[in-house]
Write a protein that holds these residues in place. Structure first.
Motif, short mmCIF file in Angstrom:
data_model
loop_
_atom_site.label_atom_id
_atom_site.label_comp_id
_atom_site.label_asym_id
_atom_site.label_seq_id
_atom_site.Cartn_x
_atom_site.Cartn_y
_atom_site.Cartn_z
N PRO A 124 56.31 1.60 27.65
CA PRO A 124 57.56 0.89 27.33
C PRO A 124 58.65 1.27 28.33
CG PRO A 124 56.61 1.89 25.36
CD PRO A 124 55.85 2.45 26.53
N PRO A 125 59.55 0.34 28.66
CA PRO A 125 60.59 0.63 29.66
C PRO A 125 61.40 1.88 29.36
CG PRO A 125 60.53 -1.71 29.19
CD PRO A 125 59.59 -1.06 28.22
N ALA A 126 61.70 2.15 28.09
CA ALA A 126 62.50 3.33 27.76
C ALA A 126 61.76 4.61 28.12
CB ALA A 126 62.86 3.32 26.28
N GLU A 127 60.45 4.62 27.94
CA GLU A 127 59.66 5.81 28.30
C GLU A 127 59.62 6.00 29.80
OE1 GLU A 127 55.86 6.34 26.51
OE2 GLU A 127 56.48 5.51 24.58
N VAL A 128 59.53 4.89 30.54
CA VAL A 128 59.55 4.98 32.01
C VAL A 128 60.87 5.57 32.47
CG1 VAL A 128 59.47 3.67 34.16
CG2 VAL A 128 57.97 3.03 32.26
N THR A 129 61.96 5.07 31.92
CA THR A 129 63.29 5.58 32.29
C THR A 129 63.40 7.07 32.01
OG1 THR A 129 64.36 3.45 31.90
CG2 THR A 129 65.75 5.41 31.80
N ALA A 130 63.00 7.48 30.83
CA ALA A 130 63.12 8.90 30.45
C ALA A 130 62.26 9.78 31.36
CB ALA A 130 62.72 9.08 28.99
N TYR A 131 61.06 9.33 31.66
CA TYR A 131 60.16 10.14 32.49
C TYR A 131 60.72 10.29 33.90
CZ TYR A 131 56.16 11.72 35.17
OH TYR A 131 55.35 12.43 36.01
N VAL A 132 61.07 9.19 34.53
CA VAL A 132 61.53 9.25 35.92
C VAL A 132 62.85 10.00 36.02
CG1 VAL A 132 62.22 7.88 37.93
CG2 VAL A 132 60.31 7.12 36.51
N ALA A 133 63.74 9.80 35.05
CA ALA A 133 65.03 10.49 35.07
C ALA A 133 64.87 12.00 34.95
CB ALA A 133 65.92 9.97 33.95
N GLY A 134 63.78 12.44 34.34
CA GLY A 134 63.56 13.87 34.17
C GLY A 134 62.92 14.56 35.35
N LEU A 135 62.53 13.80 36.37
CA LEU A 135 61.88 14.39 37.54
C LEU A 135 62.89 14.96 38.52
CD1 LEU A 135 59.25 11.58 38.32
CD2 LEU A 135 58.83 13.76 37.14
N SER A 136 62.47 15.96 39.25
CA SER A 136 63.29 16.45 40.36
C SER A 136 63.32 15.38 41.45
CB SER A 136 62.70 17.74 40.92
OG SER A 136 61.51 17.47 41.66
N THR A 137 64.25 15.52 42.40
CA THR A 137 64.33 14.54 43.47
C THR A 137 63.03 14.52 44.28
OG1 THR A 137 66.71 14.91 43.61
CG2 THR A 137 65.67 13.81 45.47
N ARG A 138 62.46 15.69 44.51
CA ARG A 138 61.19 15.75 45.28
C ARG A 138 60.05 15.11 44.50
NH1 ARG A 138 57.32 15.12 47.45
NH2 ARG A 138 56.20 16.35 49.02
N ALA A 139 59.96 15.38 43.21
CA ALA A 139 58.91 14.78 42.40
C ALA A 139 59.13 13.27 42.25
CB ALA A 139 58.86 15.44 41.03
N ARG A 140 60.39 12.87 42.23
CA ARG A 140 60.68 11.44 42.14
C ARG A 140 60.20 10.72 43.39
NH1 ARG A 140 66.57 10.11 39.90
NH2 ARG A 140 65.88 11.76 38.47
N PHE A 141 60.26 11.39 44.55
CA PHE A 141 59.71 10.79 45.76
C PHE A 141 58.21 10.56 45.61
CE2 PHE A 141 57.36 11.18 49.70
CZ PHE A 141 57.97 10.20 50.49
N ASP A 142 57.49 11.54 45.07
CA ASP A 142 56.04 11.35 44.87
C ASP A 142 55.76 10.16 43.96
OD1 ASP A 142 55.43 13.53 46.48
OD2 ASP A 142 55.44 14.94 44.80
N GLN A 143 56.60 9.99 42.93
CA GLN A 143 56.42 8.85 42.04
C GLN A 143 56.75 7.55 42.76
OE1 GLN A 143 55.20 9.36 38.77
NE2 GLN A 143 54.81 7.17 39.05
N PHE A 144 57.77 7.58 43.59
CA PHE A 144 58.15 6.42 44.40
C PHE A 144 56.99 5.99 45.29
CE2 PHE A 144 59.79 4.93 48.52
CZ PHE A 144 60.60 3.86 48.15
N ALA A 145 56.33 6.96 45.92
CA ALA A 145 55.22 6.65 46.82
C ALA A 145 54.08 5.96 46.08
CB ALA A 145 54.72 7.92 47.49
N VAL A 146 53.94 6.21 44.79
CA VAL A 146 52.90 5.56 43.99
C VAL A 146 53.32 4.16 43.55
CG1 VAL A 146 51.69 5.64 41.76
CG2 VAL A 146 51.86 7.70 43.16
#
Length: 505
Positions: free
Chosen positions: A373-395
């Motif tokens: 669900p969109p709310a879970e996506v928002t919560a998960y990505v918002a909780g990542l560090s900037t470096r981990a968010r880059f790894d998620q971005f690459a996916v």
């Protein structure tokens, strides 16, 4: 069909964009001389989308003509779209009662419905259901199949459609409009760029930034016919409406997303505009010309062209759009385009240094966000560090790019680094934003594209860096260096292009 002939009503729910010759034969056999067919036209408030390409009033006109030609006694009831619900059948029945005063029940009504999921809802209420096309073998083509024939340019649709539909489509020139909408390369089934967008946040963002956008372009606006393409919820046009110097101008908003277009229409109905010549249209700018040639004095586009690049065929779509704007602009008219912009030296390899201490650092990025669900996506990505968010971005990013870890840094191109950095804080619409590329075009690319078409760039045109973003969003958690380790300044992030069509064209 013996028992049906004793029924007082036949309830026929559906979108009814196309009426078929088969339906005429079937309903004539099903309905007795004292039977009334209740046409419950669903999605009556939708038009110009793939699922609903024909507006309700044209559908109603075809049904009335169909009824006159077949001798059927009919009533047509509009049913506005609702969120998916197991009570759809009950909602439709209540619509009929409110609109006609008739109470349809299991003792006086048979339901004609060929969609199994919808038919099951009526059966749960105790209604007898006949399945129309589904009751015949071999099964005839359904109305949507006939419409798709039309969209594909197959003229045999005329042989399958009832003459009432053919007549209305021909008189109102609907065939080409249907082809444009159904074959649209951008618009989704419900008339938006993405089915997962949270349009509420977009409306809020448009409203917050409208004054800044308008102040940046106001001096370049030429009075006359002013068109805002991708107008969102109409916030910029509201400000234009307040300009005394533009009181004699026509203000036209063009928006593809149904949710935003509906908000524009609502604002106008509520008296948000004092100028009587404010109009809104739902159009997809990639589907061809939006307005007649040489008819527009000023075209405004804010944060639109990167979407054309991303959802269309990149450079080819962007050039076609720029040409369409040129064609509908009067000689001496202007196109003002404000959007994100890629850096100079887009392909330059750089090292991107990112903060790890500002959030969670999972062992690996997730690959299942699209199923959440969109709310879970928002919560998960918002909780990542900037470096981990880059790894998620690459996916999740829809535009594959090359990168590699280089110690504590990431080695990649300058354009890809900036695409991540300018997107990393869009956690509220993470997945939709992953379908867009901000840095596909540098300012030099824009200059070459525009002048190649014939536009002349005003001296006000420029690429620039949003220093607030650099100071508050980038610098606290990231830095750029060359491969030699030397620090790099943040590059440009945005452009303002003021392009004029020469007077002698």
């Amino acid at each position: 069909m013996g028992y049906q002939r004793h029924m007082e009503f036949v309830l026929f729910p559906g979108r009814h964009h196309v009426l078929t010759r088969f339906q005429a034969r079937y309903l004539s056999e099903l309905a007795g001389p004292e039977t009334t067919v209740i046409w419950a036209v669903t999605s009556a408030n939708h038009a110009n989308t793939r699922r609903n390409p024909v507006p309700y009033h044209r559908r109603e006109a075809a049904i009335e003509r169909f009824s006159a030609q077949t001798g059927l006694r009919s009533l047509v009831v509009p049913v506005f779209d609702t969120a998916p619900t197991d009570r759809f059948a009950e909602v439709t029945l209540k619509n009929v009662t409110v609109d006609t005063g008739l109470a349809l029940g299991t003792g006086n009504t048979v339901v004609a419905c060929s969609t199994p999921e919808v038919a099951a809802l009526y059966e749960l209420l105790g209604f007898k259901v006949v399945t129309v096309e589904g009751a015949v073998s071999p099964e005839p083509e359904r109305p949507w199949d006939v419409l798709l024939r039309l969209a594909a340019g197959d003229e045999t649709w005329r042989e399958l459609a009832h003459p009432a539909t053919v007549d209305v489509f021909d008189r109102y020139r609907l065939a080409e409009a249907v082809r444009t909408v159904v074959n649209d390369p951008v618009v989704g089934d419900e008339g938006g760029l993405s089915s997962t967008r949270d349009y509420r946040t977009y409306v809020e963002a448009f409203a917050d930034g409208a004054a800044r956008k308008w102040s940046a372009v106001r001096e370049h606006v030429r009075p006359g016919r002013i068109v805002d393409i991708g107008c969102g919820a109409g916030a910029v046009l509201e400000l234009a409406d307040r300009e005394p110097a533009l009181r004699e101008s026509d203000l036209i908003g063009v928006e593809v997303a149904r949710h935003l277009f509906d908000e524009c229409v609502h604002k106008k109905a509520q008296g948000a505009f004092t100028n009587p010549n404010v109009f809104f249209y739902r159009r997809n700018v990639l589907g061809g010309a939006v307005l007649p040639p040489r008819s527009v004095d000023t075209t405004l586009t804010f944060a639109l062209t990167h979407e054309i690049w991303s959802y269309g065929d990149r450079y080819a779509s962007l050039r076609a759009f720029a040409q369409a704007i040129y064609d509908h602009t009067v000689p001496g008219g202007v196109w003002i385009n404000s959007d994100v912009c890629g850096p100079d030296e887009r392909e330059r390899p750089v090292l991107l240094h990112l903060e790890r201490g500002d959030g969670q650092n999972p062992a690996a990025p997730r690959r299942d966000l699209a199923a959440l669900p969109p709310a879970e996506v928002t919560a998960y990505v918002a909780g990542l560090s900037t470096r981990a968010r880059f790894d998620q971005f690459a996916v999740d990013y829809r535009f594959p790019f090359a990168w590699e870890a280089a110690g504590d840094a990431v080695r990649l191109s300058l354009a890809d680094a900036m695409d991540f950095l300018t997107r990393k804080d869009y956690t509220g619409n993470w997945l939709p934003e992953m379908a867009e590329q901000f840095c596909g075009m540098a300012y030099a690319d824009w200059r070459e594209l525009l002048t190649g078409i014939g536009w002349e760039l005003d001296v006000a045109s420029r690429a620039f860096r949003n220093d607030w973003i650099a100071e508050h969003r980038l610098a606290p958690v990231a830095s750029l260096t060359g491969l030699d380790g030397q620090p790099l300044d943040w590059p440009v992030t945005h452009l303002l292009a003021v392009a004029r069509r020469p007077l002698n064209t």
